[in-house]
Design an enzyme around this catalytic site. Structure first.
Site, PDB file in Angstrom:
ATOM      1  CB  SER A 261      -0.901   0.014   1.249  1.00  0.00           C
ATOM      2  OG  SER A 261      -0.115   0.233   2.414  1.00  0.00           O
ATOM      3  CE  LYS A 262       0.450   8.653  -0.765  1.00  0.00           C
ATOM      4  NZ  LYS A 262       1.062   8.960   0.536  1.00  0.00           N
ATOM      5  NE  ARG A 263      -1.652   3.542   6.796  1.00  0.00           N
ATOM      6  CZ  ARG A 263      -2.740   3.013   6.245  1.00  0.00           C
ATOM      7  NH1 ARG A 263      -2.719   1.768   5.829  1.00  0.00           N
ATOM      8  NH2 ARG A 263      -3.847   3.711   6.109  1.00  0.00           N
ATOM      9  CG  ASP A 266       3.580   7.480   2.536  1.00  0.00           C
ATOM     10  OD1 ASP A 266       4.145   7.807   1.474  1.00  0.00           O
ATOM     11  OD2 ASP A 266       2.366   7.662   2.746  1.00  0.00           O
TER      12      ASP A 266
END
Length: 501
Positions: A261-263, A266
């Site tokens: 995921s984007k998380r 990050d």
């Protein structure tokens, strides 16, 4: 054999994820391998989640990757339009058709009524599902008389069209990647096919468009595997031959558990989108591979091997080479773990393959402060490329070529500089005044100087490197001297001498 036609059909609800890029890539590679056609279709029926600029982002991202559609909203084609929002008349026609079969019905239940029923079920510890066990007790055309249905229609009461799931049938399903499986229809609910605004849901529009566009193979993520039974029955309901299906494995988090995921990006410091994307609602920017310095060839090579293995375990392949080798039967069933280190490895490999002249143009098109001529920049690129993973590394690792040191590494200074060093470098600078400034000659000049003074090369080279660079790193000193030039090199030597007085 029928002509292979595949489609990538993203929704413009945000930026294109790494998994979406892989789906598009595998569609493209399969089509090219089979001499077929690759179609880009935009599934924009979910107006509530539509994001301004997302469709343009998808098209730009695919073009950057080299995944060029044979038919698309931009390019057109014989099955246009390629946006679902422009195909309403087609869907209306097929809605009328399926409602004449025993596979669909009209439901007038409001959201509030269904929420109340769900709450009742939850209070008993059960889960409500609109299916063959509950539909005959709800407000729909199966329980209402024809007159009652017509009266509600005449009053413009909102309704949805639902699929009437057959009772207790075992469906035998076939997937190219996952093989054979079966599902009992009693475990499936009556999905909404047409929403109360008259627009079809993904399930119905998808089937209609794939049939209309003569799609032969549907290649999509494994999250759609639970929908395979419904989609198979929809083809049956419409009297159409179903395409072949292939469901791709998940791309997993770096630690191997759960979907990437984007998380995760990050958290671990890597992009999950091909290009930067600015959220129009918040202004927040999601980092992309392109803007992070990845070459498109490296990015797409990395993505291709997240779930597929070419012959002989080759790792570096061009798009054409991938297309020649690609085989859906060699796509893995298990999820593919993403590795930031492997992604960077691919970029390093491709950076070594492109010419210094190409890298020059990449660097010149960046926002780096390159106040230096092309001739010198080419020499810097040639020297620093081998150590670089991204184009910007050539600048970052070779910053001393662009800026004279204003300080000197403390640990390196203690190692390279002593009471005699200033005098040694001052005399060397005098010798360099009359030297021809090319690498070979400078190497000989420094060697002859050290030998003439009875000094080991380390006694000269280490403090000289420190004076030029500010620390004990970088390419060969004669190469640094040549690029900096006589005036700058001697100036840096004198600055270092003054610093260590």
């Amino acid at each position: 054999m029928e002509k292979v036609r595949v489609r990538f059909a993203p929704s413009p609800t945000g930026p294109l994820h790494l998994g979406g890029v892989r789906t598009a890539l595998y569609d493209y590679l399969f089509a090219k391998n089979q001499g077929g056609e690759f179609i880009l279709r935009i599934e924009d029926t979910d107006t509530a989640r539509y994001v301004e600029g997302a469709e343009e982002y998808i098209e730009e991202a695919l073009e950057w990757c080299g995944i060029i559609a044979d038919e698309s909203p931009k390019k057109g084609g014989r099955f246009a339009p390629y946006r679902q929002s422009e195909r309403r008349d087609i869907y209306d026609r097929y809605t009328e058709k399926i409602l004449k079969t025993d596979y669909a019905y009209i439901a007038f239940d409001t959201a509030e009524e269904l929420d109340a029923i769900r709450a009742e079920y939850e209070a008993k510890g059960d889960v409500f599902s609109y299916d063959n066990k509950t539909r005959n007790r709800l407000k729909n055309s199966l329980t209402l008389s024809e007159d009652e249905v017509q009266k509600l229609l005449d009053q413009n009461i909102p309704y949805v069209v639902r699929f009437k799931m057959p009772v207790d049938r075992t469906l035998n399903l076939v997937d190219i990647i996952r093989g054979n499986s079966s599902v009992n229809t009693n475990t499936l609910d009556d999905k909404v096919l047409v929403k109360n605004d008259g627009m079809p849901t993904y399930h119905f529009a998808n089937i209609i468009d794939d049939h209309e566009m003569e799609i032969s193979h549907v290649i999509r993520g494994e999250e759609w595997l639970p929908s395979l039974g419904l989609h198979t029955l929809l083809y049956e309901a419409m009297g159409w031959e179903a395409p072949q299906f292939a469901h791709l494995p998940l791309i997993l988090k770096p630690e191997g558990k759960g979907k990437l995921s984007k998380r995760d990006g990050d958290k671990f410091g890597f992009p999950v989108f091909p290009l930067d994307f600015t959220d129009p609602a918040t202004g927040n920017i999601s980092k992309g591979y392109r803007e992070s310095g990845y070459l498109p060839e490296a990015f797409i090579n990395m993505v291709a091997l997240l779930g597929w293995s070419p012959a002989d375990d080759k790792e570096i392949l061009s798009l054409d080479e991938m297309a020649k080798e690609f085989d859906l039967n060699k796509v893995h069933k298990a999820g593919a773990r993403f590795s930031k280190e492997k992604a960077e490895w691919f970029n390093h490999q491709y950076l070594q393959l492109i010419s210094d002249e190409e890298l020059l143009q990449i660097l010149k098109s960046s926002d780096l402060d390159l106040a230096i001529g092309d001739g010198k920049l080419i020499k810097i690129i040639h020297l620093m490329k081998e150590r670089a993973t991204f184009p910007k590394d050539i600048y970052e690792n070779g910053k001393f070529f662009f800026e004279a040191p204003v300080s000197y590494d403390e640990k390196a200074s203690k190692k390279a500089w002593n009471d005699e060093t200033s005098a040694i470098l001052d005399e060397l600078a005098t010798n360099l005044e009359s030297a021809e400034f090319n690498s070979d000659n400078l190497k000989q000049t420094v060697h002859d100087f050290a030998e003439g003074k009875g000094l080991g090369m380390g006694k000269v080279m280490m403090p000289l490197r420190l004076a030029l660079v500010g620390e004990l790193k970088g390419p060969d000193v004669p190469d640094i001297l040549e690029i900096l030039g006589k005036e700058e090199s001697i100036s840096r030597i004198h600055n270092a001498i003054n610093n260590f007085k």
